[in-house]
Design a protein around this motif. Structure first.
Motif, PDB file in Angstrom:
ATOM      1  N   TRP A 160     -10.163  47.026 -24.195  1.00 29.17           N
ATOM      2  CA  TRP A 160      -8.797  46.727 -24.824  1.00 29.17           C
ATOM      3  C   TRP A 160      -9.098  46.156 -26.326  1.00 29.17           C
ATOM      4  N   SER A 166      -9.580  48.777 -28.703  1.00 31.62           N
ATOM      5  CA  SER A 166      -8.573  49.635 -29.143  1.00 31.62           C
ATOM      6  C   SER A 166      -7.570  48.950 -29.788  1.00 31.62           C
ATOM      7  N   ASN A 178      -0.747  49.621 -30.686  1.00 36.94           N
ATOM      8  CA  ASN A 178      -1.720  49.431 -29.456  1.00 36.94           C
ATOM      9  C   ASN A 178      -1.535  47.613 -29.357  1.00 36.94           C
ATOM     10  N   SER A 205       0.354  45.885 -26.268  1.00 34.74           N
ATOM     11  CA  SER A 205      -0.366  44.865 -25.404  1.00 34.74           C
ATOM     12  C   SER A 205       0.502  43.860 -24.781  1.00 34.74           C
ATOM     13  N   LEU A 210       3.587  52.097 -25.252  1.00 31.14           N
ATOM     14  CA  LEU A 210       3.032  52.715 -26.144  1.00 31.14           C
ATOM     15  C   LEU A 210       3.566  54.054 -26.846  1.00 31.14           C
TER      16      LEU A 210
END
Length: 108
Positions: free
Chosen positions: A54, A57, A73, A77, A101
């Motif tokens: 995570w 990214s 991203n 989240s 996303l």
């Protein structure tokens, strides 16, 4: 033709080695039990891997500079973390993350 059979052999042997390395621990642990300390330690491995993926990214690496934030991203989240806290269901988390996303990338 020798190169083709060589490549096929490498692929088959690599597949066998990969398969054995994934199956062997299950076969071995079927006959032995691990101490509670090891089981407790291994319980942190999935969350550590997911956190590393995570965080990786969230940033875009630029050699010689500080990493930049990957805003789509980062924004996706938020709903994903919220769905994780509410549902604690991996399928829901993945679906919410993919949809959020996709919506963010469609808007941007």
């Amino acid at each position: 033709m020798a190169l083709d059979s060589y490549v096929l052999g490498v692929i088959l042997v690599s597949g066998l080695v990969t398969w054995l390395s994934r199956i062997f621990p299950f076969v071995l642990l079927k006959h032995f039990s691990l101490p509670a300390v090891v089981i407790n330690f291994l319980s942190f491995v999935p969350i550590s891997i997911m956190t590393a993926l995570w965080i990786n990214s969230l940033f875009i690496q630029h050699l010689g500079h500080f990493p930049a934030v990957d805003w789509p991203n980062f924004l996706a989240s938020g709903p994903t973390i919220l769905s994780a806290m509410i549902s604690k269901n991996l399928m829901v988390i993945v679906v919410v993350g993919v949809i959020s996303l996709a919506v963010i990338k469609a808007v941007m």
